[in-house]
Structure formats: structure tokens, C-alpha cells
Design a protein around this motif. Sequence first.
Motif, PDB file in Angstrom:
ATOM      1  N   LYS A  62      14.711  27.275  39.224  1.00 28.97           N
ATOM      2  CA  LYS A  62      13.516  27.227  40.057  1.00 28.97           C
ATOM      3  C   LYS A  62      13.507  26.048  41.019  1.00 28.97           C
ATOM      4  O   LYS A  62      12.793  26.062  42.026  1.00 28.97           O
ATOM      5  CB  LYS A  62      12.263  27.192  39.179  1.00 28.97           C
ATOM      6  N   GLU A  63      14.308  25.009  40.721  1.00 38.42           N
ATOM      7  CA  GLU A  63      14.400  23.849  41.600  1.00 38.42           C
ATOM      8  C   GLU A  63      15.492  24.014  42.655  1.00 38.42           C
ATOM      9  O   GLU A  63      15.667  23.155  43.515  1.00 38.42           O
ATOM     10  CB  GLU A  63      14.691  22.577  40.778  1.00 38.42           C
ATOM     11  N   GLY A  64      16.232  25.120  42.581  1.00 42.00           N
ATOM     12  CA  GLY A  64      17.312  25.345  43.539  1.00 42.00           C
ATOM     13  C   GLY A  64      18.630  24.742  43.123  1.00 42.00           C
ATOM     14  O   GLY A  64      19.584  24.730  43.899  1.00 42.00           O
ATOM     15  N   ASN A  65      18.706  24.246  41.877  1.00 41.29           N
ATOM     16  CA  ASN A  65      19.952  23.691  41.362  1.00 41.29           C
ATOM     17  C   ASN A  65      20.730  24.761  40.607  1.00 41.29           C
ATOM     18  O   ASN A  65      20.177  25.786  40.212  1.00 41.29           O
ATOM     19  CB  ASN A  65      19.657  22.511  40.426  1.00 41.29           C
ATOM     20  N   PHE A  66      22.012  24.509  40.384  1.00 38.56           N
ATOM     21  CA  PHE A  66      22.834  25.465  39.641  1.00 38.56           C
ATOM     22  C   PHE A  66      22.274  25.663  38.238  1.00 38.56           C
ATOM     23  O   PHE A  66      22.011  24.708  37.521  1.00 38.56           O
ATOM     24  CB  PHE A  66      24.271  24.963  39.574  1.00 38.56           C
ATOM     25  N   ALA A  67      22.069  26.909  37.860  1.00 43.63           N
ATOM     26  CA  ALA A  67      21.515  27.233  36.539  1.00 43.63           C
ATOM     27  C   ALA A  67      22.641  27.288  35.510  1.00 43.63           C
ATOM     28  O   ALA A  67      23.569  28.080  35.641  1.00 43.63           O
ATOM     29  CB  ALA A  67      20.778  28.563  36.597  1.00 43.63           C
ATOM     30  N   GLU A  68      22.547  26.440  34.490  1.00 40.33           N
ATOM     31  CA  GLU A  68      23.607  26.370  33.494  1.00 40.33           C
ATOM     32  C   GLU A  68      23.540  27.504  32.487  1.00 40.33           C
ATOM     33  O   GLU A  68      24.539  27.862  31.875  1.00 40.33           O
ATOM     34  CB  GLU A  68      23.554  25.015  32.774  1.00 40.33           C
ATOM     35  N   VAL A  69      22.341  28.065  32.286  1.00 36.01           N
ATOM     36  CA  VAL A  69      22.195  29.213  31.387  1.00 36.01           C
ATOM     37  C   VAL A  69      21.507  30.340  32.144  1.00 36.01           C
ATOM     38  O   VAL A  69      20.707  30.128  33.050  1.00 36.01           O
ATOM     39  CB  VAL A  69      21.387  28.852  30.119  1.00 36.01           C
ATOM     40  N   GLU A  70      21.804  31.570  31.741  1.00 35.46           N
ATOM     41  CA  GLU A  70      21.327  32.731  32.486  1.00 35.46           C
ATOM     42  C   GLU A  70      19.808  32.822  32.532  1.00 35.46           C
ATOM     43  O   GLU A  70      19.221  33.213  33.552  1.00 35.46           O
ATOM     44  CB  GLU A  70      21.905  34.002  31.854  1.00 35.46           C
ATOM     45  N   ASP A  71      19.133  32.429  31.453  1.00 36.78           N
ATOM     46  CA  ASP A  71      17.671  32.549  31.415  1.00 36.78           C
ATOM     47  C   ASP A  71      16.977  31.661  32.441  1.00 36.78           C
ATOM     48  O   ASP A  71      15.808  31.870  32.754  1.00 36.78           O
ATOM     49  CB  ASP A  71      17.151  32.214  30.008  1.00 36.78           C
ATOM     50  N   ASP A  72      17.686  30.654  32.973  1.00 36.41           N
ATOM     51  CA  ASP A  72      17.088  29.742  33.962  1.00 36.41           C
ATOM     52  C   ASP A  72      17.232  30.253  35.394  1.00 36.41           C
ATOM     53  O   ASP A  72      16.685  29.661  36.318  1.00 36.41           O
ATOM     54  CB  ASP A  72      17.741  28.361  33.865  1.00 36.41           C
ATOM     55  N   ILE A  73      17.965  31.334  35.593  1.00 36.61           N
ATOM     56  CA  ILE A  73      18.221  31.822  36.949  1.00 36.61           C
ATOM     57  C   ILE A  73      16.954  32.400  37.569  1.00 36.61           C
ATOM     58  O   ILE A  73      16.292  33.250  36.972  1.00 36.61           O
ATOM     59  CB  ILE A  73      19.337  32.889  36.946  1.00 36.61           C
ATOM     60  N   ARG A  74      16.606  31.902  38.759  1.00 32.08           N
ATOM     61  CA  ARG A  74      15.469  32.419  39.508  1.00 32.08           C
ATOM     62  C   ARG A  74      15.891  32.945  40.883  1.00 32.08           C
ATOM     63  O   ARG A  74      15.224  33.790  41.458  1.00 32.08           O
ATOM     64  CB  ARG A  74      14.406  31.321  39.695  1.00 32.08           C
ATOM     65  N   PHE A  75      16.963  32.421  41.410  1.00 30.86           N
ATOM     66  CA  PHE A  75      17.500  32.840  42.704  1.00 30.86           C
ATOM     67  C   PHE A  75      19.015  32.903  42.570  1.00 30.86           C
ATOM     68  O   PHE A  75      19.573  32.492  41.554  1.00 30.86           O
ATOM     69  CB  PHE A  75      17.136  31.838  43.813  1.00 30.86           C
ATOM     70  N   TYR A  76      19.678  33.403  43.609  1.00 29.86           N
ATOM     71  CA  TYR A  76      21.125  33.305  43.605  1.00 29.86           C
ATOM     72  C   TYR A  76      21.636  33.026  45.007  1.00 29.86           C
ATOM     73  O   TYR A  76      20.970  33.273  46.001  1.00 29.86           O
ATOM     74  CB  TYR A  76      21.792  34.544  42.998  1.00 29.86           C
ATOM     75  N   ARG A  77      22.822  32.466  45.053  1.00 31.51           N
ATOM     76  CA  ARG A  77      23.425  32.012  46.311  1.00 31.51           C
ATOM     77  C   ARG A  77      24.774  32.669  46.509  1.00 31.51           C
ATOM     78  O   ARG A  77      25.565  32.763  45.576  1.00 31.51           O
ATOM     79  CB  ARG A  77      23.578  30.496  46.292  1.00 31.51           C
ATOM     80  N   GLU A  78      25.053  33.094  47.744  1.00 27.88           N
ATOM     81  CA  GLU A  78      26.358  33.612  48.105  1.00 27.88           C
ATOM     82  C   GLU A  78      26.971  32.683  49.147  1.00 27.88           C
ATOM     83  O   GLU A  78      26.343  32.336  50.147  1.00 27.88           O
ATOM     84  CB  GLU A  78      26.256  35.041  48.651  1.00 27.88           C
ATOM     85  N   ILE A  79      28.219  32.287  48.889  1.00 26.46           N
ATOM     86  CA  ILE A  79      28.878  31.290  49.729  1.00 26.46           C
ATOM     87  C   ILE A  79      30.374  31.557  49.738  1.00 26.46           C
ATOM     88  O   ILE A  79      30.945  31.958  48.719  1.00 26.46           O
ATOM     89  CB  ILE A  79      28.559  29.866  49.206  1.00 26.46           C
TER      90      ILE A  79
END
Length: 292
Positions: free
Chosen positions: A35-52
Amino acid sequence: KTTINSFPDKTLINLNYNLTCNGQKQGKWRLGLDKEGNFAEVEDDIRFYREINFENGIPKGWVKDYYSNGKLKAEFKLLSYEPFRYDGNCTWYKPDGTIEKEQTYKNGVAISQTSSDSDGGIIQKQATYEIVKLPIQNVYINSTSNEYWKGGNSKTIIPVDLPDGTVEWYYEYTSSRSKETVQSSANNFKLASDLSKLIDKTGLLNISLSMLSTPPGSDVCDIFLFESDYYNNFLNGTSFNHYPIGTRQNFKSGVVQIRNQPLKKPMIGIKNNDLSYGINVSIQIVAVVSKI
């Protein structure tokens, strides 16, 4: 083919994403963000995703962030990924697809911003610049014979701890066998005051070294700018990579300008090559910081 729990309506097909070759990121990467825009270390913390997309560890082209429903959250380009540094014009979107804000970056730092208030009005901001002086560092460095025969040190290191928002930075130094001479020169360092005057006149930092005063010096030393990974290599006298634009060898004094440096944790290494005499060195780092 993988379904991500945080995105129950999304199924990702693995097409060689997130590849590393020789320790460097290559090709297309997809990363989950918290939620803070940082890399999520566990799947349950994922709120967004990035493609690069990466080429030999360097981000290439547009980077895009997405909300969990697949709608675009942000699009931007990067100077570097580690450390994370934006480049050029970047746009962030609200969940309904309207623009939340647009920012323009120079050397990884925001210099202008356009956003909207709660009533839909446009708010425009331009960066202002502030000169930040880091404390003067005074060091004494032994001769090479002292190091060899008496256990002294002919090399020393100064970490570079730059303020957030640094657009570019400089260091000013003077060296002499005489401690009193070095202290007198350091008491009259003019870099910060010169920069303050020039930024007022030039706006977006069109500053060249010829516009800056150089302090006097009496005896030569070597000064290297390098990544913190080479800390031990420098002190041990083994091979290390340095940043040439930020390095000065066999100079008595000087002012050095650092722009677009790619180092994550820069360090300054000072070396005395004299066989018989120790040397005193005073050095000050001055940062140009963007405020918006």
C-alpha cells in the motif's frame, strides 16, 4: 499460468518474467507493491503491481503501475531502479482514471508539479533550491612509509550522506602538510556562498566549475569517489572501481561537481602517496536540494 490471491480476477501467464542474468535484471519484470508503493515481500501485502523492462539491470522505456483491477495507476521513466530515481515527465492517476498529479524530474528530483484540489482546481508548483552544507571534515593521513613500518594509515574514507531531494552536489577541499594552513583555507571555503548566488541568477542550475572559487592548497593528495561496496578494497589497496568525474588525483585543492551520479551509497576516499610526509586535508560537501 498463475492466479494471484490478491487479484482474484487476474490470471498471469508466465512469459519469462523476472529474469536475472549474471546478477542483473533482464527483460520484462512484474513486481507486486504494498500500500506504500514498496516491494511486497509476501503476497498478502500486494495492493498494486508494476511492469518494468530492464536491459543489463538498467530500466528502459516506460514503467507502469496498475491498480488491482488492472487500471493504470502511474506511468513514468527512471534514471535508475536502485536507487529509485524518476526521470522526465511522470503521471499518476486516480482509480477513476483521471489525473491525480503530474511531476517533472531533473536528475531524479522533482522540479515542477501539477495537481488538482478537492474542487477540481489546478495547483501548479515550481521547485525552489536550497544550499545545504555538510560539516567540514578535517583528516590527517600518514605517509606511506609510516603505514608500512608503524601501522599508520595512508588512506581514509568519508561517507557521503546527501539530503533527500539533492539535485546535484559538490565537494571543496584543500590539503597541506601544515595543519594551520589547511585550517586557514577551510575557514575561508566559499563554495556554499558561490552556489547560493549563482542559483539565484541561473534558475535551473546552469552552473560550470569556472564560475566557482577554488581554495588554495600546498601539497598533493588523491581523492576518489566510489560506491560503498569498494570500501575495503580502497583501504586495503586492492583493485576498485571509481567514478572518474568525481575523482581528482595529484591535486593540492579543488572544487568538484557531481551531476547524474549513479552511486547508491557514495563514498569519498582520500589517499596520501607521499613516502615521507603526512598530510592534512579539509573537505566539505555542499548539496543543491530541490524543494517542491
